[in-house]
Design an enzyme around this catalytic site. Structure first.
Site, PDB file in Angstrom:
ATOM      1  CG  ASP A 155     -77.865  66.735  24.135  1.00 55.22           C
ATOM      2  OD1 ASP A 155     -77.660  66.384  25.274  1.00 55.22           O
ATOM      3  OD2 ASP A 155     -77.017  66.429  23.298  1.00 55.22           O
ATOM      4  CG  ASN A 172     -66.313  70.469  26.968  1.00 51.96           C
ATOM      5  OD1 ASN A 172     -65.931  71.402  27.196  1.00 51.96           O
ATOM      6  ND2 ASN A 172     -66.999  69.857  27.705  1.00 51.96           N
ATOM      7  CG  HIS A 219     -63.435  70.616  30.452  1.00 50.08           C
ATOM      8  ND1 HIS A 219     -64.676  70.136  30.143  1.00 50.08           N
ATOM      9  CD2 HIS A 219     -62.477  69.747  30.576  1.00 50.08           C
ATOM     10  CE1 HIS A 219     -64.557  68.764  30.215  1.00 50.08           C
ATOM     11  NE2 HIS A 219     -62.926  68.479  30.322  1.00 50.08           N
ATOM     12  CG  ASP A 245     -67.286  75.451  31.677  1.00 47.37           C
ATOM     13  OD1 ASP A 245     -68.028  74.341  31.495  1.00 47.37           O
ATOM     14  OD2 ASP A 245     -66.637  75.478  32.622  1.00 47.37           O
ATOM     15  CD  GLU A 269     -73.333  67.141  26.690  1.00 46.91           C
ATOM     16  OE1 GLU A 269     -73.018  66.097  25.857  1.00 46.91           O
ATOM     17  OE2 GLU A 269     -72.732  67.370  27.525  1.00 46.91           O
TER      18      GLU A 269
END
Length: 320
Positions: A196, A204, A209, A213, A239
């Site tokens: 994680d 973010n 975003h 990404d 994530e």
């Protein structure tokens, strides 16, 4: 009022004027794209023949037929698993023989059928043949078929995460079930890592975003770089990633996870153009009594991940 009609002579002059205009400007107000001369589509590279489930349980699943035979059946150790009660554990086998391909019914309760005719022993396969296995129908696609490329691309879309190009959660679960069943049957070690990204939401929120990404893509690339050819790497959540490590006990998995954690910690990330240190936490669990199936193994790795987070992040924890 009578309609006005141009005389034949006037029409001839107008046509001549248009001809002169086109001659002086071959593309007057021409916004239409001209057709390109072509010799037709390029022949695709020669690929493995395959069978694809086109109806019933397992719809869309595919198995390539290379040098090793392909076992079709309900068993999790089959190469093409069709988990339906109408399918025998070992239903049929397909293999390459010289330049051709053959199929053999393995004594299935619901006999294998080729183009709706029961197979008596073994039979040759031709491009486009349909194989009935229980209540599912498979299509055989030869290595010279253009259709093989289409099914390969559809399979890629169905099994991979579009952002990271790792396996998606659904395919990971399917493959993990097979690997765990194989490890248990042969008493071989196997471990699972759940990864994680630490404090990903603030990244973010601050950078957007698109930048988030890109961080996930970078981490996925590091996972691919560290994974062995037999390991199974997937994105299983926003994530969150998973790595299934066959032939790897808890101690070896912990060492692998720590190398991966360190690689991410020292990698250069720059979301929004600003250098940023990104870290990951990893939970590790190995097959053991009481966690000899995927749900229990994933729950154990999740518990280890929770400890890694609660103990300060950027660390690896192993479920005993």
């Amino acid at each position: 009022m009578a309609a006005l009609t141009a005389s034949p002579a006037a029409a001839t002059l107008a046509g001549a004027d248009r001809t002169r205009t086109m001659a002086s400007d071959p593309h007057p107000n021409d916004t239409t794209q001209r057709t390109m001369l072509s010799q037709g589509p390029l022949r695709p590279a020669r690929r493995s023949a395959c069978v694809v489930v086109i109806h019933g349980e397992g719809l869309g699943r595919r198995a390539d037929i290379d040098e090793a035979p392909v076992l079709v059946g309900r068993s999790q150790e089959a190469d093409l698993v069709i988990a339906h009660k109408s399918v025998s554990r070992e239903h049929c086998r397909i293999w390459r023989e010289g330049d051709g391909y053959r199929i053999l019914d393995l004594g299935a309760t619901n006999a294998t059928r080729l183009n709706d005719r029961r197979i008596d022993g073994e039979s040759a396969l031709a491009d486009g043949d349909q194989v009935t296995v229980g209540e599912s129908i498979l299509k055989f696609i030869s290595q010279d078929s253009v259709e093989a490329r289409y099914h390969e691309e559809i399979y890629q879309l169905a099994t991979h995460d579009a952002l990271t190009e790792l396996y998606n959660r659904r395919h990971f679960i399917e493959m993990a079930d097979k690997e765990i069943a194989r490890a248990m049957r042969h008493a071989r070690p196997l471990s699972l890592c759940i990864v994680d990204v630490d404090l990903f939401k603030p990244v973010n929120d601050r950078y957007g975003h698109i930048s988030g990404d890109e961080v996930l893509r970078q981490i996925a690339a590091l996972l691919r770089r560290h994974a062995r050819s037999d390991d199974l790497a997937a994105r299983i959540g926003g994530e969150e990633f998973a790595l299934l490590l066959p032939e790897c006990d808890a101690l070896a998995a912990q060492a692998f996870a720590d190398r991966l954690r360190e690689a991410v910690a020292v990698a250069p990330f720059a979301p929004g153009g600003e250098p940023q240190r990104i870290t990951i936490s990893i939970g590790v669990a190995a097959l053991a009594t009481g966690r000899d199936a995927r749900p229990a193994l994933m729950a154990a790795a999740d518990a280890a991940l929770y400890r890694a987070k609660s103990e300060g992040r950027n660390r690896v924890c192993v479920e005993p």
